[in-house]
Design a protein around this motif. Sequence first.
Motif, PDB file in Angstrom:
ATOM      1  N   ASN A 117       0.845  -1.185   0.000  1.00  0.00           N
ATOM      2  CA  ASN A 117       0.000   0.000   0.000  1.00  0.00           C
ATOM      3  C   ASN A 117       0.888   1.245   0.000  1.00  0.00           C
ATOM      4  O   ASN A 117       1.316   1.701   1.061  1.00  0.00           O
ATOM      5  CB  ASN A 117      -0.924   0.001   1.220  1.00  0.00           C
ATOM      6  N   PRO A 118       1.150   1.808  -1.184  1.00  0.00           N
ATOM      7  CA  PRO A 118       2.022   2.984  -1.273  1.00  0.00           C
ATOM      8  C   PRO A 118       1.541   4.174  -0.440  1.00  0.00           C
ATOM      9  O   PRO A 118       2.344   5.019  -0.057  1.00  0.00           O
ATOM     10  CB  PRO A 118       2.004   3.324  -2.769  1.00  0.00           C
ATOM     11  N   ASN A 119       0.242   4.242  -0.142  1.00  0.00           N
ATOM     12  CA  ASN A 119      -0.279   5.343   0.665  1.00  0.00           C
ATOM     13  C   ASN A 119       0.213   5.281   2.118  1.00  0.00           C
ATOM     14  O   ASN A 119       0.115   6.265   2.846  1.00  0.00           O
ATOM     15  CB  ASN A 119      -1.809   5.343   0.653  1.00  0.00           C
ATOM     16  N   PHE A 120       0.727   4.137   2.540  1.00  0.00           N
ATOM     17  CA  PHE A 120       1.233   3.992   3.901  1.00  0.00           C
ATOM     18  C   PHE A 120       2.642   4.560   4.042  1.00  0.00           C
ATOM     19  O   PHE A 120       3.115   4.758   5.154  1.00  0.00           O
ATOM     20  CB  PHE A 120       1.239   2.518   4.324  1.00  0.00           C
ATOM     21  N   ARG A 121       3.302   4.809   2.938  1.00  0.00           N
ATOM     22  CA  ARG A 121       4.701   5.240   2.957  1.00  0.00           C
ATOM     23  C   ARG A 121       4.968   6.438   3.877  1.00  0.00           C
ATOM     24  O   ARG A 121       5.916   6.408   4.671  1.00  0.00           O
ATOM     25  CB  ARG A 121       5.159   5.536   1.535  1.00  0.00           C
ATOM     26  N   PRO A 122       4.148   7.505   3.821  1.00  0.00           N
ATOM     27  CA  PRO A 122       4.428   8.651   4.701  1.00  0.00           C
ATOM     28  C   PRO A 122       4.323   8.327   6.194  1.00  0.00           C
ATOM     29  O   PRO A 122       4.892   9.030   7.028  1.00  0.00           O
ATOM     30  CB  PRO A 122       3.354   9.678   4.318  1.00  0.00           C
ATOM     31  N   HIS A 123       3.638   7.271   6.534  1.00  0.00           N
ATOM     32  CA  HIS A 123       3.441   6.905   7.939  1.00  0.00           C
ATOM     33  C   HIS A 123       4.560   6.007   8.473  1.00  0.00           C
ATOM     34  O   HIS A 123       4.598   5.731   9.674  1.00  0.00           O
ATOM     35  CB  HIS A 123       2.100   6.194   8.104  1.00  0.00           C
ATOM     36  N   LEU A 124       5.440   5.547   7.598  1.00  0.00           N
ATOM     37  CA  LEU A 124       6.472   4.596   8.002  1.00  0.00           C
ATOM     38  C   LEU A 124       7.811   5.255   8.317  1.00  0.00           C
ATOM     39  O   LEU A 124       8.805   4.578   8.526  1.00  0.00           O
ATOM     40  CB  LEU A 124       6.647   3.527   6.913  1.00  0.00           C
ATOM     41  N   GLY A 125       7.811   6.574   8.391  1.00  0.00           N
ATOM     42  CA  GLY A 125       9.051   7.289   8.691  1.00  0.00           C
ATOM     43  C   GLY A 125       9.679   6.863  10.008  1.00  0.00           C
ATOM     44  O   GLY A 125      10.894   6.715  10.117  1.00  0.00           O
ATOM     45  N   ARG A 126       8.842   6.633  11.009  1.00  0.00           N
ATOM     46  CA  ARG A 126       9.366   6.213  12.315  1.00  0.00           C
ATOM     47  C   ARG A 126      10.052   4.858  12.224  1.00  0.00           C
ATOM     48  O   ARG A 126      11.001   4.590  12.953  1.00  0.00           O
ATOM     49  CB  ARG A 126       8.248   6.203  13.356  1.00  0.00           C
ATOM     50  N   CYS A 127       9.581   4.010  11.313  1.00  0.00           N
ATOM     51  CA  CYS A 127      10.207   2.693  11.116  1.00  0.00           C
ATOM     52  C   CYS A 127      11.571   2.849  10.458  1.00  0.00           C
ATOM     53  O   CYS A 127      12.532   2.175  10.846  1.00  0.00           O
ATOM     54  CB  CYS A 127       9.302   1.803  10.274  1.00  0.00           C
ATOM     55  N   TRP A 128      11.648   3.745   9.453  1.00  0.00           N
ATOM     56  CA  TRP A 128      12.937   3.992   8.809  1.00  0.00           C
ATOM     57  C   TRP A 128      13.910   4.648   9.779  1.00  0.00           C
ATOM     58  O   TRP A 128      15.121   4.410   9.714  1.00  0.00           O
ATOM     59  CB  TRP A 128      12.760   4.835   7.550  1.00  0.00           C
ATOM     60  N   GLN A 129      13.404   5.472  10.702  1.00  0.00           N
ATOM     61  CA  GLN A 129      14.277   6.067  11.715  1.00  0.00           C
ATOM     62  C   GLN A 129      14.868   4.985  12.618  1.00  0.00           C
ATOM     63  O   GLN A 129      16.025   5.074  13.021  1.00  0.00           O
ATOM     64  CB  GLN A 129      13.511   7.093  12.547  1.00  0.00           C
TER      65      GLN A 129
END
Length: 94
Positions: free
Chosen positions: A64-76
């Motif tokens: 779900n590409p729309n979830f990408r902006p919400h996954l910043g904390r995971c990338w951090q």
Amino acid sequence: LGSRVWAQFRTWCLNGLSSEDFDAFCSVPDLLAELVECFGLDLYSRGGSLYLLRHLITAIQRWNPNFRPHLGRCWQLVCRWESLEPITHRVPCR
């Protein structure tokens, strides 16, 4: 690989959630990101591999590409993990 890591993540989540709750959490991007972050912290504490977390995050982004902006904390979390255990690449064979 993404499907395999997703299955591992789902199994981990179902240790504390019902299947219905897990499905509901997965439909809300911020809740899913929080679950992924907790999974990553658990992976780190158990000596797991960072690549599993990376593949889980990218699998979710593909799903779900729309979830990408919400996954910043995971990338951090990935960045913090890398700072604690710097990556060393192998020298390619000739």
